[in-house]
Design an enzyme around this catalytic site. Sequence first.
Site, PDB file in Angstrom:
ATOM      1  N   PHE A 176       0.881  -1.173   0.000  1.00 33.99           N
ATOM      2  CA  PHE A 176       0.000   0.000   0.000  1.00 33.99           C
ATOM      3  C   PHE A 176       0.912   1.214   0.000  1.00 33.99           C
ATOM      4  CE2 PHE A 176      -1.791   3.708   1.794  1.00 33.99           C
ATOM      5  CZ  PHE A 176      -3.163   3.683   1.655  1.00 33.99           C
ATOM      6  N   GLU A 177       0.765   2.052  -1.015  1.00 31.75           N
ATOM      7  CA  GLU A 177       1.429   3.360  -0.918  1.00 31.75           C
ATOM      8  C   GLU A 177       0.696   4.315  -1.841  1.00 31.75           C
ATOM      9  OE1 GLU A 177       5.612   3.005  -2.056  1.00 31.75           O
ATOM     10  OE2 GLU A 177       5.104   2.684  -4.149  1.00 31.75           O
ATOM     11  N   ILE A 178       0.507   5.531  -1.369  1.00 31.03           N
ATOM     12  CA  ILE A 178      -0.066   6.580  -2.211  1.00 31.03           C
ATOM     13  C   ILE A 178       1.028   7.629  -2.351  1.00 31.03           C
ATOM     14  CG2 ILE A 178      -1.953   8.204  -2.553  1.00 31.03           C
ATOM     15  CD1 ILE A 178      -3.660   6.569  -0.671  1.00 31.03           C
TER      16      ILE A 178
END
Length: 434
Positions: free
Chosen positions: A311-313
Amino acid sequence: MLAQMRWLLLLPVPPLLLLPLACPAVNCPAMFVPRTTSSRYRRAILKYLPTLVIGILAGYIAGTRNLTLQEISQIKYELSQPDAPACDHASEQEILDQYHPHGQKPVKAALVALVRNTDLLGMRQTIRQIEDRFNSRFNYPYIFLNDVPFTEEFKAGVRILTSANVSFGELDSESWGMPEWIDRERFEVVKRTARYPHGGSDSYRKMCRFQSGFIHKHPLLADLEFYWRIEPDVEFFCDQEYDPFVYMKENGLKYGWVIGMTEFMDTVATLWNTTMGFIAEHPGMVSPANLKRWLLDDAGNYNGCHFWTNFEIVDLSFYRSPEYEAYFQHLDRAGGFFYERWGDAPVHSIAAALFLNASQTHWFEDIGYFHPAVAKCPSGSNIRSKCVCDPQRSFVEKSYCIVRYKESKQMVLDPEATEPVHTGPVYMAVPVVG
Ligand code: GDP
Ligand code: MN
């Protein structure tokens, strides 16, 4: 076009409404009810005729205003509440402004996954979850990347789950492969002797190298300002009630994450020294307000803390920056993606900690998320209405890398802050759950 012409459907309505006025002149009942019908039925039909006409009229109006059945029942419900304040709900325009599902998006962003054809079921689970919790309202496009062509089955299987745009891309041989300077014999020995997860795998290393140095250069991502990386088999526990891309852009954030933990140190045995070699050559690239302290233990040694990149934005201008590119090239030359098994998670994390300002990294504490085998519930989410998240499954908030991140950030951003003293336990381990 057809939708805009729908008002034409209203044309027959005024004559219909005028009809009762003409009733004294014409024999109305005879018009609507055949004489052969028994008088009991005739009376019943005449009694309910006005309701029928109003119902049809409401249906026409609802149709022309493009309301969904759900919205109609919501309005009906609110009107039926005796002390409901009139117009308490958001106007249609407010909803559109918030969710901007059809119009121009305020941020050019997409949900992006590198994925195998064999991950179809897991990817479908992720999409199902992300659509339900977030994207059916926000409608961001998906981009799927693969080192081999996607099968028609995969494409159809993911497309059916979303009304958002979906595109599929392949990788070129530069971004998915082993550079010519890697010593093949040395690499074979490493694979035979490695004792850590994926230690014997070629493809896992290519995957980590691709996610570290190439994903942001794929042509399908060329127009994007932000990406949200997704993976198969993950879960989202809470309704995502605001747009995280907009949130990040408005707050000048470049890197958003949910789970942080320590790395298997054998996979990154020389990563820190190699990084320090790079920094010695380019001291000006390190941000004055960096988070280096987060990456070190009290003795000053690399502690392996990293953001879990499944998960990474990310504001992609970070990965496209000269600092990041020079850093990746330095690491790639050193060969540790193959001679060890450097993950994209420690690479992204070290870069974010050193090159960004501490205030540009953001812990999305309010996002409930699971990737095998670690879950993270927002604190108190077992009683928050829009999360279903079992706190027993959630990794400890006092886990070392989280505590150290929060402390380090505070120390950088608050010039008055002093080195914290720990009164309670600081856990090193993250519970692993099924
Ligand atoms: P983990 O999360 O570290 O256990 O690694 P995963 O097996 O979940 O891999 C990370 C992501 O890369 C997932 O989205 C996988 O589908 C993808 N991936 C891993 N290996 C390959 C590969 O050989 N080819 C492709 N196309 N995708 C891969
Ligand atoms: Mn994974």
